[in-house]
Design a protein around this motif. Structure first.
Motif, mmCIF file in Angstrom:
data_model
loop_
_atom_site.group_PDB
_atom_site.id
_atom_site.type_symbol
_atom_site.label_atom_id
_atom_site.label_comp_id
_atom_site.label_asym_id
_atom_site.label_seq_id
_atom_site.Cartn_x
_atom_site.Cartn_y
_atom_site.Cartn_z
ATOM 1 N N PHE A 16 0.747 -1.063 -0.102
ATOM 2 C CA PHE A 16 0.001 0.094 -0.184
ATOM 3 C C PHE A 16 0.748 1.339 0.102
ATOM 4 C CE2 PHE A 16 -2.160 3.444 2.415
ATOM 5 C CZ PHE A 16 -3.133 3.647 1.713
ATOM 6 N N TRP A 27 0.276 4.043 -2.710
ATOM 7 C CA TRP A 27 -0.180 5.535 -2.457
ATOM 8 C C TRP A 27 0.880 6.431 -2.733
ATOM 9 C CZ3 TRP A 27 -4.477 7.540 -0.763
ATOM 10 C CH2 TRP A 27 -4.448 8.707 0.065
ATOM 11 N N LEU A 46 -3.252 3.184 -6.965
ATOM 12 C CA LEU A 46 -4.295 2.409 -6.044
ATOM 13 C C LEU A 46 -4.853 1.474 -6.587
ATOM 14 C CD1 LEU A 46 -5.459 5.320 -3.779
ATOM 15 C CD2 LEU A 46 -3.742 3.508 -3.209
ATOM 16 N N PHE A 87 -2.920 -1.711 -6.562
ATOM 17 C CA PHE A 87 -2.983 -2.212 -5.116
ATOM 18 C C PHE A 87 -4.307 -3.077 -5.076
ATOM 19 C CE2 PHE A 87 -4.673 -1.429 -0.811
ATOM 20 C CZ PHE A 87 -3.684 -2.194 -0.228
#
Length: 399
Positions: free
Chosen positions: A321, A325, A380, A383
């Motif tokens: 993450f 991010w 993201l 992810f």
């Protein structure tokens, strides 16, 4: 007393020559990712890195010898994959040492330039990303140390488990890692030699993870902060309050902004060139690591093992993450840079100055995107896609 000790520790990691990258630069040196200048020291550090790579080979040898025990296979595969990522990061950093040095030197010099030429608005951004980098660095180090501690102590917890009593030799010795050894690793003294060997390797891997990952995050945060500062400079390029500036000053400012953006783009792409292959390997491996951790978390009945698997799963997801991010933030900030041109007093400029603004606008439209190999971007959505893939593998194993 504790607060004073922590303050002294954090202050000792600061470097006045590297106001942003100080703690990260310190750990890069301590782990040997930044090779020393002395030739013999460099050779010794490289040998250590390659010894760890040989250990990873022994992990996959053990994986072949395990057989069909699914739980042991998943445990070994999970640790082997994580060890592989550590080795890839260490060797990639050493192999692209010159490129990494260029990126770090650019960040240091560009950050000093901004600190020496700041006003209130720019100072707020500089202080904000500096504080954020420190928090991310130290909190991530705590997470890595916690993972190291739980990994190392898990075998001892199992060894002295209250449910089974003291180890009596009827079961295989609960080692920290699963790897082939050239001696009997299930009985004394071989078992304790293996424990010490694995403990050192875990410490090495934790240090490499802490140094490499936080350095990548700080670089991404800085590029995002630099883009915010560039937007402010674009906003102020034609003066304030509609008073306008001369053609000579306008041309000088445009040249400066163009040069800042070109250097930023150059080093951002250089950074991506050394990061992308590593992230490609990590993204491919991460799905397997998360899947194996989730399966073991739901299948094991031992409380200590559940805590270990939960912490390991949290570490894997948090690590992925953080990369996605910060990369995602840089992408969106790079898209917003040219808004600074529209926020400037372009309406008070003459025709020549407006032409320069349009030329600069074309330059600022270039978006900074970090990739994981040639197949995907570090964002993201990526992810989320990885988590979905890991869950799909998990459901297959459960069936």
């Amino acid at each position: 007393m504790l607060k004073e000790s922590l303050f002294w520790l954090f202050e000792s990691l600061e470097d006045p020559n590297r106001p942003l990258f100080g703690p990260n630069y310190w750990l890069l040196n301590k782990t040997g990712l930044l090779l020393p200048k002395n030739r013999m020291d460099r050779i010794w550090i490289i040998i250590i890195h390659e010894i760890v790579m040989i250990f990873v080979v022994t992990q996959f040898m053990e994986l072949y010898l395990i057989g069909t025990d699914l739980d042991l296979v998943l445990s070994n595969l999970k640790m082997s994959m994580l060890s592989s990522v550590c080795v890839i990061k260490a060797n990639a950093f050493v192999f692209w040492q010159e490129n990494w040095s260029q990126v770090i030197d650019y960040i240091t010099e560009a950050d000093k330039f901004e600190r020496d030429n700041q006003d209130e608005a720019k100072g707020n951004i500089i202080n904000s990303y500096t504080r954020y980098c420190r928090r991310v660095t130290y909190l991530y180090w705590v997470l890595v140390f916690t993972t190291f501690f739980t990994t190392v102590t898990s075998s001892l917890v199992k060894y002295y488990s209250l449910e089974k009593g003291f180890y009596n030799g009827t079961e295989p010795f609960p080692h920290i890692l699963s790897s082939w050894m050239p001696f009997d690793k299930d009985n004394s003294p071989g078992c304790w030699i293996t424990v010490m060997w694995h403990t050192w390797l875990c410490a090495y891997g934790a240090a490499i993870m802490g140094a490499y990952d936080t350095s990548v995050m700080v670089v991404m945060v800085y590029f995002g902060g630099k883009l915010e500062l560039l937007r402010i400079r674009c906003r102020e390029m034609l003066g304030t309050e509609g008073k306008g500036i001369s053609n000579e000053n306008a041309e000088k400012v445009v040249r400066q902004l163009h040069g800042i953006h070109v250097l930023l783009l150059k080093h951002s792409r250089l950074f991506n060139s050394v990061l992308s292959p590593v992230m490609f390997c990590y993204v491919v491996i991460c799905s397997v690591m998360i899947c194996a951790s989730a399966y073991q978390l739901t299948s094991t009945t031992n409380t200590a093992q559940k805590l270990l698997m939960a912490e390991y799963l949290i570490f894997g997801i948090a690590q992925l993450f953080m990369f996605c991010w910060h990369s995602n933030c840089v992408m969106y900030k790079s898209q917003d840079v040219m808004m600074g041109l529209y926020e400037s007093d372009w309406w008070a400029a003459n025709l020549q100055q407006r032409k320069n603004v349009l030329i600069l606008q074309g330059q600022m439209r270039i978006v900074h995107i970090y990739t994981a190999g040639p197949f995907t971007n570090l964002t993201l959505p990526t992810f989320i896609a990885i988590l979905k893939g890991a869950y799909s593998y998990y459901t297959i194993l459960r069936k």
